[in-house]
Design an enzyme around this catalytic site. Structure first.
Site, mmCIF file in Angstrom:
data_model
loop_
_atom_site.group_PDB
_atom_site.id
_atom_site.type_symbol
_atom_site.label_atom_id
_atom_site.label_comp_id
_atom_site.label_asym_id
_atom_site.label_seq_id
_atom_site.Cartn_x
_atom_site.Cartn_y
_atom_site.Cartn_z
ATOM 1 N N ASP A 197 0.863 -1.259 -0.045
ATOM 2 C CA ASP A 197 -0.061 0.074 -0.121
ATOM 3 C C ASP A 197 0.888 1.146 -0.005
ATOM 4 O OD1 ASP A 197 -1.784 2.275 0.495
ATOM 5 O OD2 ASP A 197 -3.095 0.635 1.479
ATOM 6 N N CYS A 256 -12.452 -8.274 -4.864
ATOM 7 C CA CYS A 256 -13.644 -7.705 -4.526
ATOM 8 C C CYS A 256 -13.654 -6.091 -4.589
ATOM 9 C CB CYS A 256 -13.943 -8.404 -3.234
ATOM 10 S SG CYS A 256 -14.428 -10.109 -3.266
ATOM 11 N N ALA A 257 -12.703 -5.583 -5.049
ATOM 12 C CA ALA A 257 -12.524 -3.952 -4.844
ATOM 13 C C ALA A 257 -13.161 -3.327 -6.269
ATOM 14 C CB ALA A 257 -10.922 -3.744 -4.779
ATOM 15 N N ARG A 258 -12.464 -3.282 -7.255
ATOM 16 C CA ARG A 258 -13.006 -2.446 -8.384
ATOM 17 C C ARG A 258 -12.400 -3.277 -9.599
ATOM 18 N NH1 ARG A 258 -17.425 0.928 -7.915
ATOM 19 N NH2 ARG A 258 -17.083 1.967 -6.135
ATOM 20 N N ASP A 282 -15.667 -10.468 -7.717
ATOM 21 C CA ASP A 282 -17.179 -9.836 -7.392
ATOM 22 C C ASP A 282 -17.380 -8.539 -8.232
ATOM 23 O OD1 ASP A 282 -19.593 -9.938 -5.691
ATOM 24 O OD2 ASP A 282 -18.719 -8.292 -4.905
ATOM 25 N N GLU A 287 -20.677 -3.935 -15.880
ATOM 26 C CA GLU A 287 -21.452 -4.726 -15.104
ATOM 27 C C GLU A 287 -22.764 -4.332 -15.533
ATOM 28 O OE1 GLU A 287 -20.591 -3.899 -10.905
ATOM 29 O OE2 GLU A 287 -18.523 -4.785 -10.940
ATOM 30 N N HIS A 306 -21.050 -8.809 -7.831
ATOM 31 C CA HIS A 306 -21.060 -7.396 -7.072
ATOM 32 C C HIS A 306 -21.863 -7.331 -5.658
ATOM 33 C CE1 HIS A 306 -19.229 -3.109 -7.409
ATOM 34 N NE2 HIS A 306 -19.389 -3.471 -6.402
#
Length: 352
Positions: A197, A256-258, A282, A287, A306
């Site tokens: 990060d 599962c973020a973007r 996800d 989408e 999502h």
């Protein structure tokens, strides 16, 4: 004095949740009007210049007449809506980021925009862990086979079995509210946890649980890679074919973020070649997933629509976090989660 509030809820963060939270948190006399947006039965999309919104400009312009405060999850805040809503002073978005608001136009019109970071952190972390387990242990595939009458004992062959989380190395790209929870969960299951990060100088309360490393080192060492970064110009496409190729053979990747963080075509190529043991997602670049997408036919790819953040607690948290900032606004206090704090310097004094 009475403050007029528009609750523009939907079928997840419902109006009654927003209104009950506001009555508990906000002082004074509140007069509510309501509109219900069709998300998630109808997918969100682009409305004028903003993304991921539900409803129309015309609907919001009519509903906002005379309102000083609007609380919503998916309603658009566009320049046209702002120009038609001179009484509006606070637009609260019960999401982790104000993606459905034109912040530049809001600032120009003196409208503060607040949001609800961390509202779905628990739900998304649990869903991430579920996808990791589903991927490494082939849970969806074996379930489908068994329901079709196939007892796939052949999956017990050494070349076909997955890894355990215990003793494996897991790498988290991004370590915000969701990533920190995933780090603790994986460490509790016995994984060695790496974190990349660029916004962190140290891991704080994760010290001793995880190790902060550069991205290339994380990719080279981690058998499980999970993405938790926000969508920014800098993170768009950050994991592509070269980064996937740098991962150990037989590893897995979870997002599962973007959808914009990852090259999904490269994932399909790596899954088909066997370089990736599995992948689980996800979120997607488009989408709903379009018919004919390779994501729907490539073996060992798990997809969910999502809904990682979909829990009753998420909806309640969203309403509560937003209501707390509405209360601060009405008391003339600084907002805790304001996306355009510069507007507060010129904001109207709070009503007594």
């Amino acid at each position: 004095m009475t403050t007029r509030v528009l609750a523009a809820g939907d079928l997840f963060v419902r109006n009654e949740l927003l209104i009950d939270a506001l009555r508990a948190e906000a002082p004074g006399d509140l007069a509510f009007s309501e509109v219900t947006l069709p998300w998630p039965v109808e997918p969100f999309g682009r409305v004028a210049e903003v993304d991921e919104a539900s409803g129309t400009e015309e609907q919001l312009i009519e509903a906002l007449r005379g309102a000083e405060v609007c609380v919503t999850q998916m309603a658009p805040l566009t320049r046209r809506i702002l120009e038609a809503s001179p009484d509006l002073r606070l637009f609260g978005i019960s999401r982790g980021g104000p993606v459905n608001a034109n912040l530049e136009a809001a600032t120009e019109h003196g409208v503060a925009v607040c949001f609800a970071p961390g509202r779905n952190a628990g739900a998304t972390a649990e869903h991430t862990l579920g996808l990791i387990l589903a991927a490494v242990r082939r849970i969806p595939q074996t379930h489908v086979d068994l329901m079709a009458g196939q007892w796939r004992g052949d999956y017990y062959r050494y070349d076909d079995v997955g890894i355990e989380i215990h003793g494996s190395t897991a790498g988290l790209v991004g370590c915000g509210a969701v990533g920190r929870r995933v780090a603790r969960a994986l460490a509790a299951l016995g994984a060695r946890v790496l974190v990349h990060d660029p916004y962190l100088d140290d891991l704080g309360d994760l010290s001793g649980i995880a190790e902060l490393v550069p991205l290339d080192e994380l990719l080279a060492r981690a058998q499980i890679v999970s993405l938790h970064a926000r969508a920014t110009p800098q993170t768009t496409g950050m994991i592509g074919a070269a980064q996937i190729a740098a991962m150990p053979p037989g590893s897995i990747i979870v997002n599962c973020a973007r959808g914009s963080l990852l090259d999904y075509e490269a994932v399909c190529d790596a899954a088909e070649s066997g370089h990736l043991f599995a992948a689980a997602f996800d979120v997607f670049p488009e989408e709903p997933i379009p018919a004919g997408s390779r994501l729907l036919t490539t073996p060992n790819i798990i997809v969910t629509p999502h809904l990682a953040g979909a829990s009753k607690q998420t909806a309640a948290n969203a309403a509560r976090i937003l209501a707390a900032d509405v209360g601060r606004h009405l008391r003339g206090e600084a907002l805790l989660h304001c996306a355009n704090p510069e507007v507060l310097e010129a904001a109207r004094p709070a009503r007594p």
